[in-house]
Scaffold this motif. Structure first.
Motif, PDB file in Angstrom:
ATOM      1  N   TRP A  34      -7.702 -17.999 -19.542  1.00 22.85           N
ATOM      2  CA  TRP A  34      -6.992 -19.117 -20.174  1.00 22.85           C
ATOM      3  C   TRP A  34      -5.883 -19.632 -19.271  1.00 22.85           C
ATOM      4  O   TRP A  34      -5.109 -18.839 -18.717  1.00 22.85           O
ATOM      5  CB  TRP A  34      -6.363 -18.657 -21.494  1.00 22.85           C
ATOM      6  N   ASN A  35      -5.808 -20.950 -19.131  1.00 21.78           N
ATOM      7  CA  ASN A  35      -4.719 -21.592 -18.393  1.00 21.78           C
ATOM      8  C   ASN A  35      -4.396 -22.945 -19.006  1.00 21.78           C
ATOM      9  O   ASN A  35      -5.300 -23.623 -19.488  1.00 21.78           O
ATOM     10  CB  ASN A  35      -5.115 -21.817 -16.922  1.00 21.78           C
ATOM     11  N   PRO A  36      -3.134 -23.338 -18.938  1.00 18.50           N
ATOM     12  CA  PRO A  36      -2.819 -24.703 -19.349  1.00 18.50           C
ATOM     13  C   PRO A  36      -3.473 -25.693 -18.387  1.00 18.50           C
ATOM     14  O   PRO A  36      -3.535 -25.441 -17.178  1.00 18.50           O
ATOM     15  CB  PRO A  36      -1.290 -24.791 -19.262  1.00 18.50           C
ATOM     16  N   SER A  37      -3.980 -26.774 -18.935  1.00 15.30           N
ATOM     17  CA  SER A  37      -4.658 -27.765 -18.105  1.00 15.30           C
ATOM     18  C   SER A  37      -4.278 -29.159 -18.581  1.00 15.30           C
ATOM     19  O   SER A  37      -4.184 -29.405 -19.791  1.00 15.30           O
ATOM     20  CB  SER A  37      -6.173 -27.554 -18.217  1.00 15.30           C
ATOM     21  N   TRP A  38      -4.024 -30.038 -17.632  1.00 16.99           N
ATOM     22  CA  TRP A  38      -3.817 -31.448 -17.982  1.00 16.99           C
ATOM     23  C   TRP A  38      -5.184 -32.094 -18.081  1.00 16.99           C
ATOM     24  O   TRP A  38      -5.944 -32.108 -17.112  1.00 16.99           O
ATOM     25  CB  TRP A  38      -2.948 -32.135 -16.927  1.00 16.99           C
ATOM     26  N   VAL A  39      -5.532 -32.542 -19.299  1.00 19.16           N
ATOM     27  CA  VAL A  39      -6.881 -33.010 -19.587  1.00 19.16           C
ATOM     28  C   VAL A  39      -6.860 -34.530 -19.744  1.00 19.16           C
ATOM     29  O   VAL A  39      -6.024 -35.074 -20.479  1.00 19.16           O
ATOM     30  CB  VAL A  39      -7.415 -32.356 -20.879  1.00 19.16           C
ATOM     31  N   VAL A  40      -7.756 -35.186 -19.042  1.00 22.59           N
ATOM     32  CA  VAL A  40      -7.814 -36.640 -19.069  1.00 22.59           C
ATOM     33  C   VAL A  40      -9.226 -37.071 -19.472  1.00 22.59           C
ATOM     34  O   VAL A  40     -10.202 -36.674 -18.842  1.00 22.59           O
ATOM     35  CB  VAL A  40      -7.448 -37.232 -17.692  1.00 22.59           C
ATOM     36  N   LEU A  41      -9.307 -37.863 -20.536  1.00 22.02           N
ATOM     37  CA  LEU A  41     -10.588 -38.405 -20.983  1.00 22.02           C
ATOM     38  C   LEU A  41     -10.676 -39.841 -20.487  1.00 22.02           C
ATOM     39  O   LEU A  41      -9.925 -40.709 -20.949  1.00 22.02           O
ATOM     40  CB  LEU A  41     -10.656 -38.346 -22.509  1.00 22.02           C
ATOM     41  N   GLY A  43     -13.506 -42.889 -19.219  1.00 23.77           N
ATOM     42  CA  GLY A  43     -14.903 -43.296 -19.112  1.00 23.77           C
ATOM     43  C   GLY A  43     -15.800 -42.261 -19.766  1.00 23.77           C
ATOM     44  O   GLY A  43     -15.579 -41.876 -20.906  1.00 23.77           O
ATOM     45  N   ASN A  44     -16.815 -41.797 -19.028  1.00 22.21           N
ATOM     46  CA  ASN A  44     -17.765 -40.813 -19.558  1.00 22.21           C
ATOM     47  C   ASN A  44     -17.361 -39.384 -19.241  1.00 22.21           C
ATOM     48  O   ASN A  44     -18.152 -38.478 -19.446  1.00 22.21           O
ATOM     49  CB  ASN A  44     -19.151 -41.035 -18.952  1.00 22.21           C
ATOM     50  N   SER A  45     -16.156 -39.193 -18.700  1.00 18.59           N
ATOM     51  CA  SER A  45     -15.796 -37.879 -18.161  1.00 18.59           C
ATOM     52  C   SER A  45     -14.537 -37.297 -18.771  1.00 18.59           C
ATOM     53  O   SER A  45     -13.610 -38.015 -19.145  1.00 18.59           O
ATOM     54  CB  SER A  45     -15.574 -37.976 -16.644  1.00 18.59           C
ATOM     55  N   LEU A  46     -14.544 -35.979 -18.833  1.00 17.68           N
ATOM     56  CA  LEU A  46     -13.351 -35.223 -19.142  1.00 17.68           C
ATOM     57  C   LEU A  46     -12.912 -34.587 -17.819  1.00 17.68           C
ATOM     58  O   LEU A  46     -13.676 -33.853 -17.198  1.00 17.68           O
ATOM     59  CB  LEU A  46     -13.677 -34.151 -20.177  1.00 17.68           C
ATOM     60  N   VAL A  47     -11.695 -34.902 -17.389  1.00 14.21           N
ATOM     61  CA  VAL A  47     -11.227 -34.467 -16.075  1.00 14.21           C
ATOM     62  C   VAL A  47     -10.070 -33.489 -16.254  1.00 14.21           C
ATOM     63  O   VAL A  47      -9.165 -33.729 -17.061  1.00 14.21           O
ATOM     64  CB  VAL A  47     -10.774 -35.672 -15.226  1.00 14.21           C
ATOM     65  N   PHE A  48     -10.142 -32.371 -15.536  1.00  8.95           N
ATOM     66  CA  PHE A  48      -9.118 -31.323 -15.659  1.00  8.95           C
ATOM     67  C   PHE A  48      -8.259 -31.264 -14.394  1.00  8.95           C
ATOM     68  O   PHE A  48      -8.776 -31.241 -13.280  1.00  8.95           O
ATOM     69  CB  PHE A  48      -9.782 -29.956 -15.853  1.00  8.95           C
ATOM     70  N   PHE A  49      -6.937 -31.187 -14.614  1.00 10.83           N
ATOM     71  CA  PHE A  49      -5.983 -31.004 -13.512  1.00 10.83           C
ATOM     72  C   PHE A  49      -5.189 -29.745 -13.776  1.00 10.83           C
ATOM     73  O   PHE A  49      -4.768 -29.500 -14.906  1.00 10.83           O
ATOM     74  CB  PHE A  49      -5.005 -32.178 -13.427  1.00 10.83           C
ATOM     75  N   LYS A  50      -4.940 -28.961 -12.739  1.00 11.92           N
ATOM     76  CA  LYS A  50      -4.096 -27.800 -12.979  1.00 11.92           C
ATOM     77  C   LYS A  50      -2.700 -27.956 -12.378  1.00 11.92           C
ATOM     78  O   LYS A  50      -1.787 -27.248 -12.738  1.00 11.92           O
ATOM     79  CB  LYS A  50      -4.754 -26.516 -12.506  1.00 11.92           C
ATOM     80  N   PRO A  67      -8.436 -33.634  -8.998  1.00 13.15           N
ATOM     81  CA  PRO A  67      -8.758 -32.863 -10.193  1.00 13.15           C
ATOM     82  C   PRO A  67      -9.305 -31.481  -9.842  1.00 13.15           C
ATOM     83  O   PRO A  67      -9.905 -31.304  -8.787  1.00 13.15           O
ATOM     84  CB  PRO A  67      -9.837 -33.692 -10.893  1.00 13.15           C
ATOM     85  N   GLU A  68      -9.085 -30.552 -10.736  1.00 14.65           N
ATOM     86  CA  GLU A  68      -9.657 -29.214 -10.581  1.00 14.65           C
ATOM     87  C   GLU A  68     -11.171 -29.281 -10.810  1.00 14.65           C
ATOM     88  O   GLU A  68     -11.945 -28.683 -10.073  1.00 14.65           O
ATOM     89  CB  GLU A  68      -9.002 -28.279 -11.607  1.00 14.65           C
ATOM     90  N   SER A  69     -11.549 -30.003 -11.860  1.00 11.16           N
ATOM     91  CA  SER A  69     -12.964 -30.191 -12.142  1.00 11.16           C
ATOM     92  C   SER A  69     -13.135 -31.355 -13.098  1.00 11.16           C
ATOM     93  O   SER A  69     -12.170 -31.869 -13.666  1.00 11.16           O
ATOM     94  CB  SER A  69     -13.567 -28.924 -12.742  1.00 11.16           C
ATOM     95  N   SER A  70     -14.378 -31.748 -13.274  1.00  9.90           N
ATOM     96  CA  SER A  70     -14.681 -32.895 -14.100  1.00  9.90           C
ATOM     97  C   SER A  70     -15.993 -32.647 -14.833  1.00  9.90           C
ATOM     98  O   SER A  70     -16.910 -32.051 -14.285  1.00  9.90           O
ATOM     99  CB  SER A  70     -14.772 -34.129 -13.191  1.00  9.90           C
ATOM    100  N   VAL A  71     -16.059 -33.073 -16.072  1.00 14.29           N
ATOM    101  CA  VAL A  71     -17.214 -32.793 -16.919  1.00 14.29           C
ATOM    102  C   VAL A  71     -17.841 -34.107 -17.373  1.00 14.29           C
ATOM    103  O   VAL A  71     -17.146 -34.983 -17.909  1.00 14.29           O
ATOM    104  CB  VAL A  71     -16.763 -31.972 -18.152  1.00 14.29           C
ATOM    105  N   ASP A  72     -19.138 -34.241 -17.181  1.00 12.46           N
ATOM    106  CA  ASP A  72     -19.871 -35.408 -17.670  1.00 12.46           C
ATOM    107  C   ASP A  72     -20.184 -35.205 -19.154  1.00 12.46           C
ATOM    108  O   ASP A  72     -20.804 -34.215 -19.535  1.00 12.46           O
ATOM    109  CB  ASP A  72     -21.168 -35.559 -16.863  1.00 12.46           C
TER     110      ASP A  72
END
Ligand code: I3S
Length: 128
Positions: A34-41, A43-50, A67-72
């Protein structure tokens, strides 16, 4: 979008701080971290920043921070997952590629709003 993110971009749906852990990669179970993450929604993506320095509504803009990662979200599934954690206010996001994330907030109203907004995007993508 919420008042503080309005006017930034027509594509930016939502941004905020959530607790996050990845629990599966391509269907293979992972150990929780578990980690705190800055989450950005956006367009079609959820983008994670640490990076805590990138915790602002401009973060997602190309070139502003990595970004740390991005989810379609196309074909993704959401479900409440209080059974998968001792934490409260947890939901699971499963991507079409079999990656699974838990997202959590101490604030019930906040996590409900995230669930609703992400589900709306998923539903919108189905009909495209
Ligand atoms: O679902 P689990 O395995 O009980 O999740 C807990 C563990 O992953 C634990 O890590 P270690 O077993 O590596 O020490 C984490 O620190 C906990 O946060 C996990 O549980 P919660 O209930 O917080 O999701």
């Amino acid at each position: 979008s919420s008042p503080d993110t309005e006017g930034v971009s027509p594509e930016l749906e939502k941004a905020g701080l959530l607790n996050k852990t990845k629990i599966a990669e391509g269907g293979r179970k992972l150990r929780k971290n578990w980690n705190p993450s800055w989450v950005v929604l956006v367009g079609n993506s959820l983008v994670f920043f640490k990076d805590p320095k990138s915790q602002n509504p401009d973060s997602w803009k190309p070139g502003n921070s990595r970004p740390e990662s991005s989810v379609d979200l196309r074909g993704a599934q959401l479900q409440w997952a209080d059974d998968l954690s001792s934490r409260k206010n947890v939901f699971k996001l499963r991507t079409i590629t079999g990656n699974e994330f838990l997202l959590q907030s101490e604030t019930e109203s906040l996590i409900r709003e995230w669930y609703r907004t992400i589900q709306n995007v998923i539903d919108r993508l189905v009909s495209l």
